[in-house]
Scaffold this active site. Sequence first.
Site, PDB file in Angstrom:
ATOM      1  N   LYS A 103     -17.318   6.242   0.864  1.00 39.64           N
ATOM      2  CA  LYS A 103     -16.207   7.170   1.048  1.00 39.64           C
ATOM      3  C   LYS A 103     -16.677   8.509   0.492  1.00 39.64           C
ATOM      4  CE  LYS A 103     -11.455   8.227  -0.312  1.00 39.64           C
ATOM      5  NZ  LYS A 103     -10.283   7.829  -1.145  1.00 39.64           N
TER       6      LYS A 103
ATOM      7  N   TYR B  40     -17.909   5.418  -3.574  1.00 36.00           N
ATOM      8  CA  TYR B  40     -16.842   6.423  -3.473  1.00 36.00           C
ATOM      9  C   TYR B  40     -17.257   7.647  -4.272  1.00 36.00           C
ATOM     10  CZ  TYR B  40     -12.033   8.293  -4.097  1.00 36.00           C
ATOM     11  OH  TYR B  40     -10.911   9.080  -4.141  1.00 36.00           O
TER      12      TYR B  40
END
Length: 290
Positions: A160, A132
């Site tokens: 992400k 992320y």
Amino acid sequence: MFKGSIVAIVTPFNNGQVDFEKLRELVEFQISNGTDAIVPCGTTGEASTLDYDEHMDVVKTVIEQVNKRVPVIAGTGSNSTAEAIELSQKAKEVGADGVLLVTPYYNKPTQEGLVRHYTAIADAVAIPQILYNVPGRTGVNMLPETVARLAPHKNIVAIKEATGSLQQASEILALCGDKIDVLCGDDFITFPMMACGAKGVISVLANIMPKTVAELTDAFYAGDMEKARQLHLQTLKIGNAMFIESNPIPVKTALGLMGKCSDEVRLPLCPMGAANKEKLAAIMKEYELI
């Protein structure tokens, strides 16, 4: 592995405590409106102000309520590698389908440090892991070349990507090919990033408009680019409104206005200012959310 509309679900509070009843209701609201997966204890879930027991209780509650209907991806990131391993292992034990691991924040590791951090977690815990990258909140940007070094690890399945940069997302896709999936981390570019090759979005907006976000990603997968494009343009204004103050203040305020849960956040976050709340409510009325 994980695709479509993935909600970064809020953690509802009531008088300072996690409101587990409302959390279960929010899970049902998501699943009944077509959400493809749920992320508890991410940024939007205020993971940084949950203690360890609360964190795991939120994850367990979501897993129980979902009951295998959609994947549950537990937020288990930390700026301590050892703590991230511990949280990820516990999430695996309680039945999470994957974990979301934010880059270490505040201590600003080098790119080599990021490689070692994520490799240590991936070596220690056999569960699908999503990197992320959100430099606007962490103070460190994980470069595409760094992602490419991590992509071959069998337990690292996706990233992400929340720089808001189509260029950076495109560079990751170009460098990594099919070794890692890319998930959009910014609602305002879900459609363009999917056009570049992203598999879906981990969404804030889906907390209040789950059906619409799911329709956008579904339309893309069905090959209906015109519908996906129209939904992209239609949701820009409300999507931007989710960031008129620090996330998750606006989305929790919106859920409060909708009667879904309290708008309570934990310090150092505080309730939305009156002027912004009025602005948010006006936009929500335009979308017939209230």
